[in-house]
Design a protein around this motif. Structure first.
Motif, mmCIF file in Angstrom:
data_model
loop_
_atom_site.group_PDB
_atom_site.id
_atom_site.type_symbol
_atom_site.label_atom_id
_atom_site.label_comp_id
_atom_site.label_asym_id
_atom_site.label_seq_id
_atom_site.Cartn_x
_atom_site.Cartn_y
_atom_site.Cartn_z
ATOM 1 N N TYR A 359 0.956 -1.296 -0.070
ATOM 2 C CA TYR A 359 -0.009 0.068 -0.100
ATOM 3 C C TYR A 359 0.959 1.172 0.016
ATOM 4 C CZ TYR A 359 -2.880 3.732 2.006
ATOM 5 O OH TYR A 359 -3.677 4.946 2.508
ATOM 6 N N GLN A 360 0.665 2.084 -1.037
ATOM 7 C CA GLN A 360 1.478 3.333 -1.038
ATOM 8 C C GLN A 360 0.655 4.618 -0.623
ATOM 9 O OE1 GLN A 360 4.375 3.385 -1.824
ATOM 10 N NE2 GLN A 360 4.532 0.838 -2.703
ATOM 11 N N PRO A 361 1.069 5.095 0.521
ATOM 12 C CA PRO A 361 0.506 6.042 1.062
ATOM 13 C C PRO A 361 0.984 7.630 0.288
ATOM 14 C CG PRO A 361 2.145 5.478 2.636
ATOM 15 C CD PRO A 361 2.101 4.527 1.691
ATOM 16 N N LYS A 362 0.050 8.451 0.369
ATOM 17 C CA LYS A 362 0.589 9.718 -0.286
ATOM 18 C C LYS A 362 1.467 10.438 0.380
ATOM 19 C CE LYS A 362 -4.139 10.594 -2.898
ATOM 20 N NZ LYS A 362 -5.137 11.429 -2.963
ATOM 21 N N GLN A 363 1.591 10.294 1.932
ATOM 22 C CA GLN A 363 2.660 11.146 2.488
ATOM 23 C C GLN A 363 3.996 10.255 2.441
ATOM 24 O OE1 GLN A 363 -0.372 9.929 3.454
ATOM 25 N NE2 GLN A 363 -1.506 11.865 3.955
ATOM 26 N N ALA A 364 5.066 11.096 2.491
ATOM 27 C CA ALA A 364 6.207 10.330 2.613
ATOM 28 C C ALA A 364 6.701 9.938 3.911
ATOM 29 C CB ALA A 364 7.493 11.365 1.813
ATOM 30 N N GLY A 365 7.363 8.947 4.124
ATOM 31 C CA GLY A 365 8.057 8.781 5.358
ATOM 32 C C GLY A 365 7.005 7.976 6.387
ATOM 33 N N VAL A 366 5.942 7.693 5.870
ATOM 34 C CA VAL A 366 5.023 6.915 6.831
ATOM 35 C C VAL A 366 5.631 5.481 7.242
ATOM 36 C CG1 VAL A 366 2.585 6.062 7.133
ATOM 37 C CG2 VAL A 366 3.087 8.115 5.762
ATOM 38 N N ARG A 367 5.418 5.415 8.811
ATOM 39 C CA ARG A 367 6.113 4.075 9.121
ATOM 40 C C ARG A 367 4.789 3.474 10.120
ATOM 41 N NH1 ARG A 367 10.951 1.432 10.001
ATOM 42 N NH2 ARG A 367 11.060 0.074 11.786
ATOM 43 N N PHE A 368 4.233 2.454 9.291
ATOM 44 C CA PHE A 368 3.174 1.784 9.948
ATOM 45 C C PHE A 368 3.396 0.903 11.203
ATOM 46 C CE2 PHE A 368 1.560 3.061 5.545
ATOM 47 C CZ PHE A 368 0.338 3.554 6.337
ATOM 48 N N LEU A 369 2.574 0.807 12.194
ATOM 49 C CA LEU A 369 2.916 -0.264 13.416
ATOM 50 C C LEU A 369 1.944 -1.439 13.443
ATOM 51 C CD1 LEU A 369 3.981 2.447 15.792
ATOM 52 C CD2 LEU A 369 5.508 1.148 14.560
ATOM 53 N N ILE A 379 -10.059 -0.662 6.533
ATOM 54 C CA ILE A 379 -8.764 -1.054 6.996
ATOM 55 C C ILE A 379 -8.295 0.137 7.604
ATOM 56 C CG2 ILE A 379 -6.304 -1.757 6.477
ATOM 57 C CD1 ILE A 379 -8.442 -4.060 5.953
ATOM 58 N N TRP A 380 -8.079 -0.243 8.872
ATOM 59 C CA TRP A 380 -7.460 0.673 9.784
ATOM 60 C C TRP A 380 -6.136 0.499 10.186
ATOM 61 C CZ3 TRP A 380 -10.491 4.696 11.677
ATOM 62 C CH2 TRP A 380 -11.988 4.333 11.364
ATOM 63 N N ALA A 381 -5.166 1.460 10.063
ATOM 64 C CA ALA A 381 -3.711 1.271 10.320
ATOM 65 C C ALA A 381 -3.054 2.423 11.223
ATOM 66 C CB ALA A 381 -3.022 1.256 8.922
ATOM 67 N N GLY A 382 -2.385 1.892 12.461
ATOM 68 C CA GLY A 382 -1.723 2.632 13.134
ATOM 69 C C GLY A 382 -0.229 2.992 12.489
ATOM 70 N N SER A 383 0.225 4.373 12.862
ATOM 71 C CA SER A 383 1.523 4.616 12.464
ATOM 72 C C SER A 383 2.363 5.213 13.618
ATOM 73 C CB SER A 383 1.347 5.826 11.219
ATOM 74 O OG SER A 383 0.910 6.986 11.775
ATOM 75 N N ARG A 384 3.629 5.364 13.306
ATOM 76 C CA ARG A 384 4.482 5.870 14.644
ATOM 77 C C ARG A 384 4.361 7.464 14.591
ATOM 78 N NH1 ARG A 384 8.893 3.883 17.230
ATOM 79 N NH2 ARG A 384 8.960 2.157 15.661
ATOM 80 N N GLN A 385 4.031 7.922 13.747
ATOM 81 C CA GLN A 385 4.145 9.631 13.608
ATOM 82 C C GLN A 385 2.998 10.448 12.975
ATOM 83 O OE1 GLN A 385 8.093 10.977 12.569
ATOM 84 N NE2 GLN A 385 8.880 10.495 14.406
ATOM 85 N N HIS A 386 1.971 9.638 12.007
ATOM 86 C CA HIS A 386 1.279 10.001 11.262
ATOM 87 C C HIS A 386 -0.011 9.795 11.537
ATOM 88 C CE1 HIS A 386 5.210 10.404 8.954
ATOM 89 N NE2 HIS A 386 4.350 11.257 8.156
ATOM 90 N N PHE A 389 -4.898 5.647 9.970
ATOM 91 C CA PHE A 389 -5.449 5.617 8.780
ATOM 92 C C PHE A 389 -6.490 4.719 8.559
ATOM 93 C CE2 PHE A 389 -1.180 7.288 8.164
ATOM 94 C CZ PHE A 389 -1.010 7.666 7.065
ATOM 95 N N LYS A 390 -7.402 5.275 7.862
ATOM 96 C CA LYS A 390 -8.736 4.783 7.428
ATOM 97 C C LYS A 390 -8.673 4.346 5.893
ATOM 98 C CE LYS A 390 -13.837 4.548 7.734
ATOM 99 N NZ LYS A 390 -14.843 5.264 8.071
ATOM 100 N N ILE A 391 -8.596 3.103 5.594
ATOM 101 C CA ILE A 391 -8.196 2.852 3.954
ATOM 102 C C ILE A 391 -9.430 2.078 3.505
ATOM 103 C CG2 ILE A 391 -6.724 1.793 2.458
ATOM 104 C CD1 ILE A 391 -4.630 1.766 4.481
ATOM 105 N N THR A 392 -10.187 2.800 2.675
ATOM 106 C CA THR A 392 -11.209 2.114 1.662
ATOM 107 C C THR A 392 -10.712 2.025 0.114
ATOM 108 O OG1 THR A 392 -12.377 4.076 1.296
ATOM 109 C CG2 THR A 392 -12.878 2.939 3.315
ATOM 110 N N ASN A 393 -11.685 1.246 -0.435
ATOM 111 C CA ASN A 393 -11.134 1.185 -2.096
ATOM 112 C C ASN A 393 -11.129 2.484 -2.753
ATOM 113 O OD1 ASN A 393 -11.100 -1.648 -1.660
ATOM 114 N ND2 ASN A 393 -13.346 -1.937 -2.082
ATOM 115 N N GLU A 394 -11.913 3.527 -2.081
ATOM 116 C CA GLU A 394 -12.077 4.569 -2.750
ATOM 117 C C GLU A 394 -10.993 5.908 -2.305
ATOM 118 O OE1 GLU A 394 -14.685 3.335 -1.513
ATOM 119 O OE2 GLU A 394 -15.697 2.447 -3.376
ATOM 120 N N ARG A 395 -10.977 5.845 -1.172
ATOM 121 C CA ARG A 395 -10.128 6.711 -0.480
ATOM 122 C C ARG A 395 -9.690 6.495 0.725
ATOM 123 N NH1 ARG A 395 -12.950 10.621 3.078
ATOM 124 N NH2 ARG A 395 -14.837 9.752 3.503
#
Length: 1004
Positions: A359-369, A379-386, A389-395
């Motif tokens: 999965y390619q986030p638009k923001q640079a340097g995202v580190r998921f945990l 899809i819910w994804a937690g990151s270290r500093q960002h 994230f709530k990910i769906t097919n559309e946005r």
């Protein structure tokens, strides 16, 4: 072709892993475990493999070997036979269980359970290399050589020429089918023996043939690189083609109907359900093959040792095929079965069409945990500093601290059954709930620290586990501690997991496994049999098992054992470890984030590891069905071999082996001398493929009835045993917990030392009784002498007392009587002074006479009874009180104890009695005195009661009277001398009561 085969062998070795397992094997549904020379094999070339009915695996290599799952034991045929070669070229087990062995050169040897047969040149067999052996249903044996066939029946050998010439490089093959018919494959031709001759059935020009029996009837045959089926009507059906240049060496149809094909250059193949698949082995040249009683496939390789082939229940992702998941921190499975995972590099990956993509986030340097999915497919994804994230097919939506999340560091996620999202953050450490598009911080008290585990139990309670060991639950938007469940010193919680039965399971970092159900908490550690106290991930399957992943790898255990560990005793929880025997490397399990494991709709389990994605199919692993048999193999007494398992053991037929105890026979008795120091008993549990999963217990009845846990040690040691009879017992259980019904046992009899024998004890007892009788006789004789001496002494003393009493009465009494008479002249003197003195003399003489009577009475032994004492005291009291004009009332019992009273007792009691009467007359001013004598509890009680003015025992002495105050003291002193007491009770209204109490026994 040989040049190509050499290149292929080199390529196979280069791509093989250090453990002998190819890198391709991770993606295969099959894996192998190999045993080579470093594991105890004499050679890495194993040409023949078979299993006998008692469970042992027999191997043909550079000599004959017997394998029990953890140890290879050579069978030294050369010790009893003059063998020109040790290299085994053919091996066959007949219908009677006899193992026939043919060498490069030399005789044919058949090892039976209790005997062996040898056929060589003298019996009619040629001195040539044997290529194949089979038997028929009449008990005959068929042996194929390069150019002839020999038939052995009734110990006679009949030789026949082959029906056609064997081409160079080919070997003839023999087979007996399920109908008892003998088949011969040789030089591209397939023959069937009928009516005493071999008849041609099929011909495959210039082809190499191998064959095996087909369970559906007929034969399976390989013709060069093609597998065909020859049915019972001899009709040929092509099945599948092997890779080109696959030179087939052996065939086997297993108990499930799958066909296993061994080749010389391309390894091992399996054909089932019209599908051919390559099976990984440690070496491409595969020769011998068999199926054991547990359904495992064993193959012998020509260079890679012994392999066992198993179907994978656990599979680790191949980093070359799936690099995005080569090392994971977190994973989840969404509603459509797609796996999402966060790797250790902080990248989020998912599966699409069987392929992994990032999965390619638009923001640079995202580190998921961490990553989780909800029922709506988000899809819910937690990151270290960002943030979150709530990910769906559309946005994709991003929630940061300014949107109410509190912190951009998200390490733990949980989607509840009602759709709420629970979020654990760092900096600050807190728990949040996302519901209806809003974030709510859950308040708490005390230090929280990092949230490592989130779980929801069946009652809807959300639980939180932290790195500082706190276990909390959400109650009315507050975190409340669950008291009484912390590990020792609040050791960190690594994970939480809820099961459908309402249980909450807690994985600790060093404190084992916690369990809460119906408000009750328990903790299970290695003390109860847990394999690891560091539990990082927990999952449950649909068959009642719990799967634990920790520092020591992956384990499986029945939940019922964990919920009631006390019923199994110390260290008795049975767990299945998954490791090398299951095709896995040493695993490093992920932790610190949540979730780290998941379960899909098909019941498959997934675990995050630093080695990759670990997939478990519990349907393939339902545990062992068979309970492994247990065999006693060796007994050593003081390091000397005294017993062995002798079935099919050539050593049993040597002079040394003939004297060994046969441990394979029932009722074997080991007889030990009394001076032995140590007994070692070696045993084996014949679960050949996975001996480490077997649970073993043993005991020595007669010494202890308690079962000891073996911990995969195959030896029991006992120091010197006392004389007596014992029974050593061993039982085993498979990893399903089913214990063997039959135990391996050995009776042991320990002879006693001569001083422990019955005859020695009887003799010692008789001698002791004789000595004791003599000592008793001497003691009784001495005691009799002492008694007689005391009687004589007493008699002499009584005689002396009688003499003294008579002398006093006769001489002193007469003198006092004379003095009294002289003090009474016939003519009364006129001088008053003389008259007064004569009266005093007369009175004194009379007093002395009365005192003398008391002394004589006390000395005379004729008055030593209680009756005499009562009579004397009564008479004395009446006479004494009558003179004083005081009424005397006597109360005496009709019967008094027949005790002999000593002179001392009578004397002191009489004087104390006189003193009491004298005091009554002088000071009491009484008109009546009551004297009572009675016996109670072995005591004599003499009581005097008056109705006078009374006395004060504590009053000071009257200084005007010289003897004042000495009367009571004298009475007390006299009573103490004879072990008695004197009690005075007095009051002005009731007079005085004096009680003398003396024991009737123990006073001399």
């Amino acid at each position: 072709m040989h040049h190509f085969g050499s290149i292929l062998l080199i390529f196979w070795i280069l791509i093989g892993s250090a453990s002998g397992q190819s890198n391709e094997s991770r993606s295969s549904d099959w894996f192998f475990r190999s045993w080579e020379t470093e594991d105890g094999l004499p050679s890495n070339s194993i040409l023949e493999v078979t299993q006998t009915s008692d469970g042992y695996l027999w191997l043909g290599s550079n000599g004959l070997l017997r394998f029990n799952g953890h140890e290879f034991e050579p069978i030294p045929l050369q010790d009893i036979l003059d063998l020109p070669s040790r290299e085994i070229r053919a091996m066959f087990q007949d219908r009677n269980g006899r193992v026939w062995t043919a060498f490069e050169r030399g005789p044919l040897v058949g090892l039976g359970e209790d005997n062996f047969l040898v056929f060589g040149e003298s019996e009619g067999l040629p001195e040539k290399r044997v290529h194949s052996i089979t038997d028929d249903d009449e008990g005959g044996l068929w042996v194929a050589y390069y150019d002839e066939i020999c038939h052995i029946a009734d110990n006679k050998v009949i030789s026949r020429k082959l029906p056609n010439r064997t081409p160079v490089g080919e070997t003839p093959r023999l087979l007996c089918d399920d109908m008892g018919r003998i088949w011969l494959a040789n030089g591209g031709r397939l023959h069937l023996r009928k009516e005493g001759k071999f008849h041609l059935i099929a011909e495959f020009k210039d082809s190499s043939l191998q064959m095996t029996k087909a369970s559906q009837g007929g034969l399976w045959v390989t013709v060069d690189s093609q597998l065909i089926h020859l049915d019972s009507e001899n009709q040929i059906s092509p099945e599948v083609s092997l890779p080109d240049s696959s030179q087939v060496t052996n065939l086997l149809e297993d108990s499930k109907g799958a066909i296993w094909i061994c080749t010389q250059t391309n390894g091992l193949f399996r054909y089932a359900d019209k599908r051919l698949e390559a099976i990984p082995t440690s070496y491409p040249w595969v020769e011998g093959i068999t199926e054991d009683h547990e359904g495992n496939i064993w193959v012998g390789t020509f260079g890679g040792g012994l392999n066992v082939i198993k179907s994978r229940a656990v599979q680790l992702s191949d980093p070359q095929i799936s690099p995005p998941v080569s090392s994971l921190n977190s994973l989840t499975i969404n509603s459509d079965g797609k796996i999402w995972a966060v790797n250790r590099d902080g990248r989020l990956a998912f599966q699409r069409d069987g392929q992994w993509q990032f999965y390619q986030p638009k923001q640079a340097g995202v580190r998921f945990l961490c990553v989780a999915s909800d029922p709506a497919g988000h899809i819910w994804a937690g990151s270290r500093q960002h943030g979150l994230f709530k990910i769906t097919n559309e946005r994709t939506e991003i929630f940061r601290s300014e949107q109410g999340i509190g912190s951009n560091y998200v390490r733990a996620l949980l989607v509840a059954k009602n759709g709420d999202l629970w979020i654990g953050t760092d900096g600050p450490d807190q728990l949040l709930r996302h519901s209806d598009g809003k974030f709510e911080a859950i308040s708490h008290e005390g230090s929280l620290q990092a949230i490592r585990g989130l779980a929801e139990t069946t009652d809807g309670t959300v639980w939180v586990g932290t790195s500082n060991g706190r276990l909390l639950r959400v109650v009315d938007s507050k975190l409340v501690s669950k008291t009484g469940v912390e590990g020792s010193a609040l050791i960190s919680i690594r994970t939480l997991h809820a099961t459908p039965d309402g249980s909450l399971w807690i994985g600790y970092a060093g404190d084992g496994l916690g369990h809460i159900k119906d408000g009750k908490y328990q903790r299970i550690t290695t003390e109860e049999g847990l394999r690891d106290n560091y539990i990082s991930q927990i999952q449950h399957d649909d068959f009642g098992s719990l799967w634990l992943a920790g520092n020591r790898g992956l384990f499986q255990v029945e939940r019922s054992q964990l919920q009631n560990p006390s019923q199994f005793g110390s260290r008795a929880i049975r767990m299945r470890t998954f490791g090398r025997n299951d095709g896995l490397p040493s695993l490093q399990i992920s932790r610190n984030y949540s979730p780290t494991s998941a379960k899909d709709s098909s019941g498959n389990l997934y675990f995050s590891t630093y080695n990759g994605l670990l997939r478990v199919n519990p349907k393939k692993y339902r545990g062992d069905v068979l309970v492994p048999p247990v065999r006693l193999e060796r007994v050593l007494v003081d390091h000397q071999l005294v017993g062995s398992y002798r079935k099919r053991d050539a050593r049993a037929f040597t002079a040394e082996g003939a004297n060994l105890l046969d441990l394979s026979s029932r009722g074997a008795i080991l007889r030990l001398p009394p001076d032995h120091n140590r007994v070692n008993i070696d045993f084996a549990t014949l679960s050949l493929a996975s001996p480490e999963t077997v649970n073993i217990r043993y005991r020595l009845k007669g010494l202890s009835d308690k079962w000891e846990i073996s911990d995969n040690q195959y030896e029991a040691q006992f120091s010197r045993l006392p004389a007596g009879k014992y029974e050593f017992e061993v039982i085993a259980a498979n990893n399903n917990g089913s214990w063997s019904r039959e135990k391996a046992s050995l009776l042991i009899t320990v002879s006693p030392f001569f001083w422990q024998t019955w005859w020695f004890k009887l003799g010692v007892g008789a001698f002791t009784a004789l000595i004791a009788g003599g000592l008793v006789f001497l003691g009784l004789r001495r005691r009799h002498r002492l008694v007689m001496q005391r009687i004589r002494t007493k008699r002499a003393l009584e005689q002396e007392r009688s003499r003294i009493a008579r002398d006093i009465h006769d001489e002193l009494g007469a003198s006092l009587t004379r003095i009294s008479l002289l003090a009474q002249p016939a003519v009364e003197p006129k001088d008053e002074t003389i008259k007064k003195k004569l009266g005093q003399i007369h009175s004194t003489a009379r007093h002395l006479m009365r005192s003398m009577d008391g002394v004589v009475w006390a000395i005379d032994p004729e008055h030593d009874t209680c009756d005499d004492l009562a009579s004397y005291l009564s008479s004395y009291a009446q006479d004494f009180l009558e003179v004083a004009g005081i009424t005397c009332r006597i109360r005496m019992p009709l019967e008094l104890p027949e005790h002999s009273l000593s002179a001392q007792l009578r004397h002191n009691l009489l004087l104390a009695f006189k003193e009491a009467l004298n005091n009554i007359v002088k000071y009491a001013e009484a008109t009546e005195v009551k004297v009572t004598l009675e016996s109670e509890n072995e005591e004599l009680i003499l009581k005097l009661e008056d109705n006078g003015s009374g006395i004060n025992p504590m009053a000071e002495s009257d200084p005007n009277r010289p003897a004042s105050g000495r009367g009571l003291e004298n009475m007390n002193t006299r009573m103490k001398e004879i072990g008695g007491t004197c009690v005075v009770e007095s009051s002005p209204e009731k007079g005085t009561a004096i009680t003398f109490q003396v024991p009737l026994r123990g006073v001399i």
